[in-house]
Design a protein around this motif. Structure first.
Motif, PDB file in Angstrom:
ATOM      1  N   SER A 150       6.220  -4.402   7.609  1.00  0.00           N
ATOM      2  CA  SER A 150       6.948  -4.038   6.388  1.00  0.00           C
ATOM      3  C   SER A 150       6.709  -2.575   6.065  1.00  0.00           C
ATOM      4  O   SER A 150       5.763  -1.958   6.566  1.00  0.00           O
ATOM      5  N   ALA A 151       7.590  -2.020   5.239  1.00  0.00           N
ATOM      6  CA  ALA A 151       7.457  -0.596   4.890  1.00  0.00           C
ATOM      7  C   ALA A 151       8.149  -0.306   3.566  1.00  0.00           C
ATOM      8  O   ALA A 151       9.035  -1.070   3.129  1.00  0.00           O
ATOM      9  N   TYR A 152       7.737   0.783   2.935  1.00  0.00           N
ATOM     10  CA  TYR A 152       8.360   1.265   1.698  1.00  0.00           C
ATOM     11  C   TYR A 152       8.824   2.691   1.921  1.00  0.00           C
ATOM     12  O   TYR A 152       8.069   3.531   2.407  1.00  0.00           O
TER      13      TYR A 152
ATOM     14  N   ALA B 142       0.835  -1.203   0.000  1.00  0.00           N
ATOM     15  CA  ALA B 142       0.000   0.000   0.000  1.00  0.00           C
ATOM     16  C   ALA B 142       0.873   1.257   0.000  1.00  0.00           C
ATOM     17  O   ALA B 142       0.609   2.228  -0.735  1.00  0.00           O
ATOM     18  N   GLN B 143       1.940   1.228   0.789  1.00  0.00           N
ATOM     19  CA  GLN B 143       2.818   2.417   0.865  1.00  0.00           C
ATOM     20  C   GLN B 143       3.525   2.665  -0.472  1.00  0.00           C
ATOM     21  O   GLN B 143       3.698   3.808  -0.895  1.00  0.00           O
TER      22      GLN B 143
ATOM     23  N   THR C 135      14.917   2.732   7.027  1.00  0.00           N
ATOM     24  CA  THR C 135      13.717   1.890   6.906  1.00  0.00           C
ATOM     25  C   THR C 135      13.721   0.811   7.992  1.00  0.00           C
ATOM     26  O   THR C 135      12.704   0.563   8.652  1.00  0.00           O
ATOM     27  N   LEU C 136      14.872   0.173   8.182  1.00  0.00           N
ATOM     28  CA  LEU C 136      14.948  -0.904   9.174  1.00  0.00           C
ATOM     29  C   LEU C 136      14.877  -0.358  10.599  1.00  0.00           C
ATOM     30  O   LEU C 136      14.317  -1.001  11.487  1.00  0.00           O
TER      31      LEU C 136
ATOM     32  N   VAL D 151      13.397   1.633  -1.021  1.00  0.00           N
ATOM     33  CA  VAL D 151      13.604   0.384  -0.277  1.00  0.00           C
ATOM     34  C   VAL D 151      12.240  -0.183   0.110  1.00  0.00           C
ATOM     35  O   VAL D 151      11.404   0.535   0.664  1.00  0.00           O
ATOM     36  N   ALA D 152      12.038  -1.459  -0.204  1.00  0.00           N
ATOM     37  CA  ALA D 152      10.894  -2.210   0.317  1.00  0.00           C
ATOM     38  C   ALA D 152      11.466  -3.224   1.295  1.00  0.00           C
ATOM     39  O   ALA D 152      12.374  -3.986   0.930  1.00  0.00           O
ATOM     40  N   ALA D 153      10.974  -3.225   2.520  1.00  0.00           N
ATOM     41  CA  ALA D 153      11.567  -4.109   3.523  1.00  0.00           C
ATOM     42  C   ALA D 153      10.506  -4.694   4.444  1.00  0.00           C
ATOM     43  O   ALA D 153       9.530  -4.025   4.791  1.00  0.00           O
TER      44      ALA D 153
END
Ligand SMILES: Cc1cc2nc3c(=O)[nH]c(=O)nc-3n(C[C@H](O)[C@H](O)[C@H](O)COP(=O)(O)OP(=O)(O)OC[C@H]3O[C@@H](n4cnc5c(N)ncnc54)[C@H](O)[C@@H]3O)c2cc1C
Ligand code: SF4
Length: 332
Positions: A225-227, A91-92, A323-324, A243-245
């Motif tokens: 998770s996040a983008y 979604a992000q 991100t992490l 970054v997608a993580a």
């Protein structure tokens, strides 16, 4: 714009047969990329086959995950409660891309197949191996701030522009395809190609193959998770890096992760080396930076008229670490 025929067949199989039989035919999704290319003269198909009503526009539960019909619009996908809860990175990523109006039109099938935003690809007066094989690459030594630092070739240093595709790569999605020879499934990470000596081919799809759906596997890790996308403007701009993580941490130790990078390669870049560094390591800033540096060990920066793209290496390291940190609650 060149003249072309337009058809809207009654079903997907007819659309596939129609396009497969005509080398000058193309599929039309939401049209937000293809129609621009028709106007710019980047492509001049003889026949445009509209598939927006031929594949599913639904999201359905599927083997513990979700099946996304190829006709699902980007806005609807980003707004779906199951996606927001179970796969927030998706979604992000969608909401980081384009604009509300474009997302209302853009489809799940068309988005990953959008073409590079390399300025020379879009300017038909300049040499470009992707648009016109054998003509040369104007970006090498030219304006290449947005270009690749991983997996490029002497024939093309373009990057893939889709944000959605980066998230789908991290999530180990699968692409359902209907072609003249029947159905097949392609792991999302194998859909896009590196340029090699055929930069005109973005993907492994054969002419006439239609994306009918994209499957998200069951993945509890994806709930965390996040983008994160870094760009020149806060909105309505493509990624310099992204970054997608997704990460799972137990008592301060990384148990598992899924990492993919955007804006750095001809395809969404799955960061397997970074994931290996993270596994069973302390969840802290040092590890996060070491993970990024391991992935970038073979990166090659390119000189250019505006300073080139070497800035992407430290930028990507910082972006992965940030991100992490957000996902694990660690501080710098
Ligand atoms: C101003 C602007 C800003 C943008 N910013 C961003 C951004 O920040 N991030 C981002 O990710 N994107 C961005 N986009 C791109 C946008 O997301 C894409 O144009 C869109 O997702 C493409 O989807 P579509 O359905 O409109 O595809 P179309 O334009 O219809 O098709 C794209 C390609 O896919 C093929 N195709 C379509 N459907 C199928 C199918 N089912 N099977 C096989 N082939 C198919 C078409 O033949 C064509 O080659 C931007 C676009 C614009 C115009
Ligand atoms: S980087 Fe690729 S798309 Fe851009 S000019 Fe070179 S060949 Fe064309």
């Amino acid at each position: 714009m060149e003249r072309f025929d337009y058809r809207r067949p009654g079903d997907a199989a007819t659309a596939v047969r129609t396009v497969a039989a005509d080398p000058s035919a193309v599929f039309l999704g939401g049209g937000t990329n293809l129609v621009d290319h028709l106007k710019l003269g980047i492509t001049a198909p003889g026949l445009v086959v509209d598939v927006t009503s031929l594949t599913s526009a639904e999201l359905a539960e599927h083997r513990g995950g979700l099946r996304i019909g190829a006709a699902v619009r980007n806005s609807d996908l980003a707004a779906d409660d199951r996606v927001r809860r179970r796969y927030p990175v998706l979604a992000q990523a969608l909401l980081a891309g384009a604009s509300g109006q474009l997302r209302n039109m853009a489809t799940t099938g068309g988005n990953p197949l959008q073409r590079t935003r390399c300025v020379y690809f879009q300017d038909v007066t300049t040499p470009c191996n992707k648009r016109e094989p054998g003509s040369g690459c104007s970006a090498i030594g030219g304006y290449n701030r947005y270009h690749a630092v991983l997996g490029a070739s002497p024939h093309c240093i373009a990057t893939h522009p889709s944000d959605l595709a980066v998230a789908l790569t991290a999530l180990d999605a699968e692409v359902q395809v209907l072609g003249p020879a029947g159905e097949r499934t392609i792991p999302f990470g194998e859909l896009h190609r590196l340029p090699g000596d055929r930069p005109d081919r973005d993907t492994v799809l054969e002419h006439g193959e239609l994306i009918t759906a994209i499957d998200l596997p069951e993945a509890p890790i994806a709930a965390n998770s996040a983008y994160r996308k870094v760009r020149d403007r806060a909105s309505y701009a493509f990624a310099l890096v992204s970054v997608a993580a997704a990460i799972e941490v137990e008592q301060g130790v990384v148990r598992d992760s899924r990492i993919a990078f955007g804006g750095v390669a001809h395809k969404p870049w799955r960061a397997h080396r970074a994931e290996a560094v993270l596994r069973d390591a302390p969840a802290n800033e040092t590890t996060f930076r070491e993970a990024a540096e391991a992935e970038l060990a073979d990166a090659v920066a390119v000189d250019g008229i505006d300073g080139g793209n070497g800035f992407k290496l430290p930028l990507l390291t910082r972006t992965l670490a940030a991100t992490l940190r957000d996902l694990t609650g660690e501080t710098a």
